[in-house]
Scaffold this motif. Structure first.
Motif, PDB file in Angstrom:
ATOM      1  N   PRO A   8       1.101  -1.104  -0.197  1.00  0.00           N
ATOM      2  CA  PRO A   8      -0.198  -0.125  -0.032  1.00  0.00           C
ATOM      3  C   PRO A   8       1.097   1.482  -0.145  1.00  0.00           C
ATOM      4  O   PRO A   8       1.928   1.246   0.506  1.00  0.00           O
ATOM      5  CB  PRO A   8      -0.418  -0.076   1.383  1.00  0.00           C
ATOM      6  CG  PRO A   8      -0.178  -1.113   2.108  1.00  0.00           C
ATOM      7  CD  PRO A   8       1.076  -1.763   1.179  1.00  0.00           C
ATOM      8  N   VAL A   9       0.179   2.107  -0.843  1.00  0.00           N
ATOM      9  CA  VAL A   9       1.274   3.687  -0.672  1.00  0.00           C
ATOM     10  C   VAL A   9       1.347   4.390   0.783  1.00  0.00           C
ATOM     11  O   VAL A   9       0.022   4.477   1.423  1.00  0.00           O
ATOM     12  CB  VAL A   9       0.455   4.502  -1.191  1.00  0.00           C
ATOM     13  CG1 VAL A   9       1.499   5.680  -1.780  1.00  0.00           C
ATOM     14  CG2 VAL A   9       0.639   4.274  -3.071  1.00  0.00           C
ATOM     15  N   SER A  10       2.264   4.893   1.397  1.00  0.00           N
ATOM     16  CA  SER A  10       1.725   5.337   2.718  1.00  0.00           C
ATOM     17  C   SER A  10       1.842   6.801   2.386  1.00  0.00           C
ATOM     18  O   SER A  10       2.430   7.435   1.548  1.00  0.00           O
ATOM     19  CB  SER A  10       3.488   4.942   3.298  1.00  0.00           C
ATOM     20  OG  SER A  10       2.868   3.536   3.593  1.00  0.00           O
ATOM     21  N   GLY A  12      -4.651   3.709   0.537  1.00  0.00           N
ATOM     22  CA  GLY A  12      -2.819   4.045   1.311  1.00  0.00           C
ATOM     23  C   GLY A  12      -3.264   3.597   2.689  1.00  0.00           C
ATOM     24  O   GLY A  12      -4.831   3.325   3.724  1.00  0.00           O
TER      25      GLY A  12
END
Length: 112
Positions: free
Chosen positions: A38-40, A109
Motif C-alpha cells: 500500500p502507498v504510505s 493507502g
C-alpha cells in the motif's frame, strides 16, 4: 470466439511488456508493483488531497487512507472543506458515519 479474443489480448500485453523501455520503469516502482504494497501517506501528503486544484479528496480513518471524491454521502454528511485531506479518526465519533464512509470509499493507502 471469446477464447481467441482473450489469447489476442494476452499476446498484445506480452508484446507491450517486451517493447517497454526499461529505463522508464524504475526498480523501486517495479518492486512496489510486484509486492502490491500500500502507498504510505504522511499527514502533510494527505493534506494535499483536499479536493482543490483538481486533486481527489482523501481522508484517513484509523490509519487507512480512503478516496471519498465520488461519494455523495461524504458531501452530504460532513463539511468537506474541513475534513478533506485530514485524519478524521478523532473528529467523527458517530460510528454510522464512519462505517458508511469505510463501506463505500476506495482504500488508497495507509497513514504513516
Amino acid at each position: 470466439m471469446h477464447r481467441k479474443i482473450s489469447y489476442f489480448l494476452f499476446s498484445l500485453a506480452i508484446l507491450f511488456l517486451f517493447t517497454m523501455n526499461p529505463s522508464s520503469y524504475g526498480t523501486e516502482e517495479a518492486m512496489v508493483d510486484i509486492q502490491n504494497e500500500p502507498v504510505s501517506y504522511t499527514l502533510e501528503e494527505l493534506s494535499q488531497y483536499n479536493g482543490k486544484n483538481e486533486q481527489p479528496e482523501y481522508i484517513a480513518i484509523d490509519g487507512v487512507v480512503y478516496d471519498v471524491t465520488h461519494i455523495a454521502e461524504w458531501q452530504d454528511l460532513l463539511d468537506t472543506d474541513v475534513f478533506s485531506g485530514q485524519d478524521i479518526s478523532e473528529m467523527v465519533e458517530d460510528e454510522s458515519i464512519r462505517d458508511s464512509i469505510i463501506e463505500k470509499a476506495h482504500e488508497v493507502g495507509i497513514l504513516k
